[in-house]
Design a protein around this motif. Sequence first.
Motif, mmCIF file in Angstrom:
data_model
loop_
_atom_site.group_PDB
_atom_site.id
_atom_site.type_symbol
_atom_site.label_atom_id
_atom_site.label_comp_id
_atom_site.label_asym_id
_atom_site.label_seq_id
_atom_site.Cartn_x
_atom_site.Cartn_y
_atom_site.Cartn_z
ATOM 1 N N ALA A 11 0.836 -1.202 0.000
ATOM 2 C CA ALA A 11 0.000 0.000 0.000
ATOM 3 C C ALA A 11 0.870 1.251 0.000
ATOM 4 C CB ALA A 11 -0.922 -0.003 1.212
ATOM 5 N N ALA A 12 0.528 2.188 -0.865
ATOM 6 C CA ALA A 12 1.306 3.420 -0.985
ATOM 7 C C ALA A 12 1.037 4.357 0.189
ATOM 8 C CB ALA A 12 0.957 4.120 -2.298
ATOM 9 N N GLY A 13 2.089 4.995 0.674
ATOM 10 C CA GLY A 13 1.937 6.026 1.699
ATOM 11 C C GLY A 13 1.630 5.523 3.089
ATOM 12 N N LYS A 14 1.910 4.245 3.358
ATOM 13 C CA LYS A 14 1.545 3.687 4.663
ATOM 14 C C LYS A 14 2.270 4.405 5.804
ATOM 15 C CE LYS A 14 0.843 -0.691 4.690
ATOM 16 N NZ LYS A 14 0.998 -2.168 4.750
ATOM 17 N N LYS A 15 3.528 4.755 5.583
ATOM 18 C CA LYS A 15 4.291 5.454 6.624
ATOM 19 C C LYS A 15 3.655 6.798 6.952
ATOM 20 C CE LYS A 15 8.944 7.022 7.829
ATOM 21 N NZ LYS A 15 10.353 7.166 7.369
ATOM 22 N N GLU A 16 3.163 7.476 5.941
ATOM 23 C CA GLU A 16 2.519 8.777 6.152
ATOM 24 C C GLU A 16 1.261 8.633 7.004
ATOM 25 O OE1 GLU A 16 0.345 12.315 3.542
ATOM 26 O OE2 GLU A 16 1.499 10.747 2.532
ATOM 27 N N VAL A 17 0.465 7.610 6.720
ATOM 28 C CA VAL A 17 -0.753 7.367 7.501
ATOM 29 C C VAL A 17 -0.393 7.060 8.944
ATOM 30 C CG1 VAL A 17 -2.811 5.941 7.744
ATOM 31 C CG2 VAL A 17 -1.967 6.523 5.464
ATOM 32 N N GLU A 18 0.614 6.220 9.137
ATOM 33 C CA GLU A 18 1.012 5.834 10.491
ATOM 34 C C GLU A 18 1.538 7.016 11.281
ATOM 35 O OE1 GLU A 18 3.833 2.768 9.728
ATOM 36 O OE2 GLU A 18 2.314 1.209 9.386
ATOM 37 N N GLU A 19 2.297 7.895 10.634
ATOM 38 C CA GLU A 19 2.892 9.031 11.336
ATOM 39 C C GLU A 19 1.877 10.131 11.618
ATOM 40 O OE1 GLU A 19 6.129 10.263 8.894
ATOM 41 O OE2 GLU A 19 7.508 8.723 9.658
ATOM 42 N N ARG A 20 0.990 10.369 10.667
ATOM 43 C CA ARG A 20 0.061 11.495 10.819
ATOM 44 C C ARG A 20 -1.217 11.123 11.557
ATOM 45 N NH1 ARG A 20 0.288 15.027 5.182
ATOM 46 N NH2 ARG A 20 2.574 15.210 5.084
ATOM 47 N N VAL A 21 -1.572 9.842 11.530
ATOM 48 C CA VAL A 21 -2.802 9.415 12.209
ATOM 49 C C VAL A 21 -2.490 8.270 13.168
ATOM 50 C CG1 VAL A 21 -5.196 8.663 11.933
ATOM 51 C CG2 VAL A 21 -4.134 10.078 10.152
ATOM 52 N N SER A 22 -2.361 7.055 12.643
ATOM 53 C CA SER A 22 -2.121 5.880 13.480
ATOM 54 C C SER A 22 -1.843 4.683 12.586
ATOM 55 C CB SER A 22 -3.345 5.592 14.367
ATOM 56 O OG SER A 22 -3.204 4.372 15.066
ATOM 57 N N ASN A 23 -1.234 3.644 13.160
ATOM 58 C CA ASN A 23 -1.076 2.383 12.433
ATOM 59 C C ASN A 23 -2.161 1.381 12.807
ATOM 60 O OD1 ASN A 23 -0.335 1.680 15.007
ATOM 61 N ND2 ASN A 23 1.667 0.845 14.459
ATOM 62 N N ASN A 24 -3.140 1.858 13.569
ATOM 63 C CA ASN A 24 -4.253 1.027 14.012
ATOM 64 C C ASN A 24 -5.466 1.318 13.123
ATOM 65 O OD1 ASN A 24 -6.421 -0.208 15.295
ATOM 66 N ND2 ASN A 24 -5.820 0.427 17.347
ATOM 67 N N PRO A 25 -5.963 0.334 12.375
ATOM 68 C CA PRO A 25 -7.097 0.611 11.470
ATOM 69 C C PRO A 25 -8.349 1.108 12.163
ATOM 70 C CG PRO A 25 -6.688 -1.758 11.646
ATOM 71 C CD PRO A 25 -5.530 -1.062 12.285
ATOM 72 N N THR A 26 -8.571 0.708 13.421
ATOM 73 C CA THR A 26 -9.765 1.179 14.113
ATOM 74 C C THR A 26 -9.639 2.660 14.483
ATOM 75 O OG1 THR A 26 -8.912 0.391 16.248
ATOM 76 C CG2 THR A 26 -10.351 -1.096 15.024
ATOM 77 N N MET A 27 -8.444 3.103 14.816
ATOM 78 C CA MET A 27 -8.225 4.522 15.099
ATOM 79 C C MET A 27 -8.394 5.347 13.826
ATOM 80 S SD MET A 27 -7.438 5.162 18.343
ATOM 81 C CE MET A 27 -6.323 6.562 18.439
ATOM 82 N N VAL A 28 -7.819 4.873 12.726
ATOM 83 C CA VAL A 28 -7.935 5.573 11.452
ATOM 84 C C VAL A 28 -9.402 5.646 11.026
ATOM 85 C CG1 VAL A 28 -7.355 5.483 8.993
ATOM 86 C CG2 VAL A 28 -5.618 4.934 10.708
ATOM 87 N N GLY A 29 -10.105 4.518 11.128
ATOM 88 C CA GLY A 29 -11.512 4.487 10.737
ATOM 89 C C GLY A 29 -12.387 5.366 11.594
ATOM 90 N N ALA A 30 -12.115 5.379 12.905
ATOM 91 C CA ALA A 30 -12.922 6.197 13.817
ATOM 92 C C ALA A 30 -12.728 7.682 13.547
ATOM 93 C CB ALA A 30 -12.571 5.865 15.265
#
Length: 435
Positions: free
Chosen positions: A373-392
């Motif tokens: 998946a593209a940009g995974k590091k960006e998502v983890e750094e700016r939001v979270s690496n937990n899908p439930t946190m990102v989804g919420a």
Amino acid sequence: MGGNSTELQKILPALEKVVPVLAPGRHKGQAGKIAVIGGCREYTGAPYFAAISALKMGADLAHVFCTSGAATVIKSYSPELIVHPVLHESYDVGEIGEEEISGLKDKVLAEVGKWLQRFDCIVIGPGLGRDPILLDCVAAIIEEAKFKNIPLVLDGDGLFLVTNQPELIIGYPLAILTPNVMEHKRLVAKIVGERDQNVPQNPEVSNEDLPGQLQDLAKRSVVDPEVVLNEDLKNPKEALNEDLENPKEVLNEDVPGQLIELAKKFSLADPQRLSNEDISGELIGLAKKFSLIKSQETKNEDVPGQLQELAKKMEGVTILQKGKTDYISDGKTVLSSDYYGSPRRCGGQGDVLSGSTAVFVSWAKEYFSNENAAGKKEVEERVSNNPTMVGALAGSLLCRKSAANAFAQHKRATTTTNIIEYLGHSMDELFPLPQ
């Protein structure tokens, strides 16, 4: 995180990466298959709102599992929902024994279970009701969904169920709870085990639900909140108050009288001074003595810290506490969302949130499971690496943006139906399609 437009501009591009692209080569179901467990004779709107919200913001399929008394009504709201009338409540089956209840639960689980593996996320609770047989069946469905590793979003009476049976959900990292302030308060009382300890409060005490506040107080003081308990009774199950004019039950017609009797028992008030004119003030004072309502000096001291502590005790469950600011925690970090929003507080907005969050969680789970998946590091750094946190967080932002858009158009006349109408438009504003 929250309130700062610069911060929002960092968050949105990261969240956008989990939103699946729309392409001709994709097939039905790849953008999300969502189930809603809820809907009974009394409540048919909530499961509809949750399911149709999932469709309106991008899911491909939405199912509703409800009682037979709710199915026809929900089907009439929209032909786009797949409705399964497989749940049962006491009204349908009458008085049956434990063995028959066990057989009924097995039957329901078999009917729902054959569908579970197809779903990317399940919303549990909108319009569910609190019938004991129905809740037993749903508890079994939760266990089966956990076994199959399916994300769960719990709202409404789903929260009531897990507050009373927290073992159903504690330690399940793919669960999201979406309590409002009062539901959060009950969770704290159950999980933390301290009466009103570290619980975020409303900015001021509300006089809108005096009977409800009195019942909440009674729950902490008596065996059965429907009646007043005399502490000296040898058999507390009878829960009779020998001092009351009617020893068998407390009547709503005499709320001030009930408060006086309760105050007498604990010597908290001068019964001669209590009157109908100041029932709210006396109730607030009495409640404060039981720590049911915190003083103005201590309110909202550390909501993020309190929420994180609760999430820790729930061992990995993500909690999205709804309010003026939405707070989200999995026990490790805390995110906040106070962007957009609306001053309108029409019923049903929580159902929109639960349906939208379910879709985002399913997308985030799929995104993180893709090693390329593209940009995974960006998502983890700016939001979270937990899908439930990102989804919420994404669900919160979308619901608040849709509410703001609907309110700009309809003002005081805004209803949940208006908010749902703006989900697609708000999705495109937050996460625009490539040109």
